[in-house]
Design a protein around this motif. Structure first.
Motif, PDB file in Angstrom:
ATOM      1  N   GLY A   1       2.059   5.222   0.564  1.00 49.37           N
ATOM      2  CA  GLY A   1       1.821   6.175   1.643  1.00 49.37           C
ATOM      3  C   GLY A   1       2.795   6.007   2.780  1.00 49.37           C
ATOM      4  N   GLU A   2       2.397   6.482   3.954  1.00 47.38           N
ATOM      5  CA  GLU A   2       3.275   6.447   5.111  1.00 47.38           C
ATOM      6  C   GLU A   2       3.525   5.017   5.572  1.00 47.38           C
ATOM      7  OE1 GLU A   2       2.272   9.045   8.313  1.00 47.38           O
ATOM      8  OE2 GLU A   2       1.282  10.476   6.993  1.00 47.38           O
ATOM      9  N   GLU A   3       4.767   4.783   5.998  1.00 48.42           N
ATOM     10  CA  GLU A   3       5.149   3.439   6.425  1.00 48.42           C
ATOM     11  C   GLU A   3       4.381   2.988   7.654  1.00 48.42           C
ATOM     12  OE1 GLU A   3       9.278   2.787   6.912  1.00 48.42           O
ATOM     13  OE2 GLU A   3       9.801   3.282   4.838  1.00 48.42           O
ATOM     14  N   ARG A   4       3.993   3.921   8.520  1.00 55.25           N
ATOM     15  CA  ARG A   4       3.302   3.520   9.750  1.00 55.25           C
ATOM     16  C   ARG A   4       1.948   2.871   9.460  1.00 55.25           C
ATOM     17  NH1 ARG A   4       1.626   9.344  12.472  1.00 55.25           N
ATOM     18  NH2 ARG A   4       0.419  10.163  10.693  1.00 55.25           N
ATOM     19  N   THR A   5       1.381   3.143   8.275  1.00 56.51           N
ATOM     20  CA  THR A   5       0.113   2.500   7.924  1.00 56.51           C
ATOM     21  C   THR A   5       0.299   1.036   7.566  1.00 56.51           C
ATOM     22  OG1 THR A   5       0.270   3.092   5.573  1.00 56.51           O
ATOM     23  CG2 THR A   5      -0.784   4.680   7.055  1.00 56.51           C
ATOM     24  N   LEU A   6       1.545   0.605   7.401  1.00 59.09           N
ATOM     25  CA  LEU A   6       1.829  -0.777   7.024  1.00 59.09           C
ATOM     26  C   LEU A   6       2.143  -1.657   8.225  1.00 59.09           C
ATOM     27  CD1 LEU A   6       4.153  -0.085   3.950  1.00 59.09           C
ATOM     28  CD2 LEU A   6       1.673  -0.375   3.973  1.00 59.09           C
TER      29      LEU A   6
ATOM     30  N   ILE B   1       0.840  -1.185   0.000  1.00 58.92           N
ATOM     31  CA  ILE B   1       0.000   0.000   0.000  1.00 58.92           C
ATOM     32  C   ILE B   1       0.885   1.248   0.000  1.00 58.92           C
ATOM     33  CG2 ILE B   1      -1.782   1.270   1.270  1.00 58.92           C
ATOM     34  CD1 ILE B   1      -2.607  -1.418   2.495  1.00 58.92           C
TER      35      ILE B   1
END
Length: 246
Positions: free
Chosen positions: A212-217, A210
């Motif tokens: 975007g920002e890595e924290r969303t992974l 996905i």
């Protein structure tokens, strides 16, 4: 066109909502199979597949499946057993075991042991208060503690729908389905429910990350640091887990 479902004053030869829900059932695909095993209060063993099954959380690891009553027959043996003992198990339904999965779906009396009918070898849970048999040949198995039943009203000929929620407290993975420390679908070959009488077998996969920002992974790749249950959330919910809604 507008009509009230309680009156069915649509003027059509067939109920359009039933056609729509049939379409929904045939297009919500593929559906994972909850191959659920239980032990009754009298010690009888039960095994049955449920195609409306999924995980709902990974912290703490939690699963849910739905069991439809039939008018005049009552609740499923699986539901009765889980509510009586507070435990159940899930096993991965695979292509190799497809005939046994299908045989265990047949409606039989509560005294019938589906393991014996399908000629399945049993193995046993290790962490549950009441021992529950599991399919020894299934390469992935969950041991679950019952959390809650949510009862939803149904419409004839189907009756009430029981949604069973359970916390996964033990996981078994056979080394034969691992590749580089990950479960390999090419080796496990899980089956899934499609529409009508059709099933699918998963033999391949592909990756997408996905953007975007890595924290969303976080947690999507199953990092070990994200796989530990949140003990604080578990303790906070203790004592609230057997409530029945509806």
């Amino acid at each position: 066109m507008f009509y009230k479902t309680g009156e069915n004053n649509h003027g059509l030869p067939h109920d359009p909502f039933k056609v729509a829900t049939l379409f929904l059932d045939q297009t919500t695909i593929p559906r994972a199979i909850g191959w659920i095993s239980t032990t009754a209060a009298d010690g009888t063993h039960n095994l049955a597949p449920y195609s409306q099954f999924t995980n709902v959380s990974f912290d703490p690891p939690t699963v849910i499946f739905s069991a439809h009553e039939l008018v005049g027959i009552g609740r499923k043996d699986t539901v009765n057993n889980i509510e009586e003992t507070g435990v159940f198990c899930w096993q991965l339904a695979t292509y190799t075991l497809r005939e046994a999965v299908n045989m265990s779906a047949e409606a039989v009396g509560p005294s019938v042991d589906e393991f014996d009918r399908a000629k399945l070898e049993k193995t046993w849970s290790q962490s549950l208060a009441t021992p529950v048999p599991m399919v020894a040949a299934s390469p992935v198995r969950f041991e679950c503690e019952y959390l809650q039943t949510i009862r939803l009203p149904g419409s004839p000929p189907m009756g009430t729908v029981d949604l069973i929620i359970g916390r996964v407290v033990g996981v078994y993975i056979d080394d034969s389905v691992l590749t580089n420390g990950r479960i390999d679908v090419r080796k496990a070959m899980p089956i899934a429910r499609l529409g009508y009488y059709e099933y699918a077998v998963v033999k391949d996969s592909f990756d997408m990350i996905i953007p975007g920002e890595e924290r969303t992974l976080v947690g999507l790749a199953g990092e070990r640091s994200q796989s530990q249950p949140n003990k604080e959330s578990i303790e906070k919910n203790d004592g609230k887990e057997t409530a029945e809604l509806g």
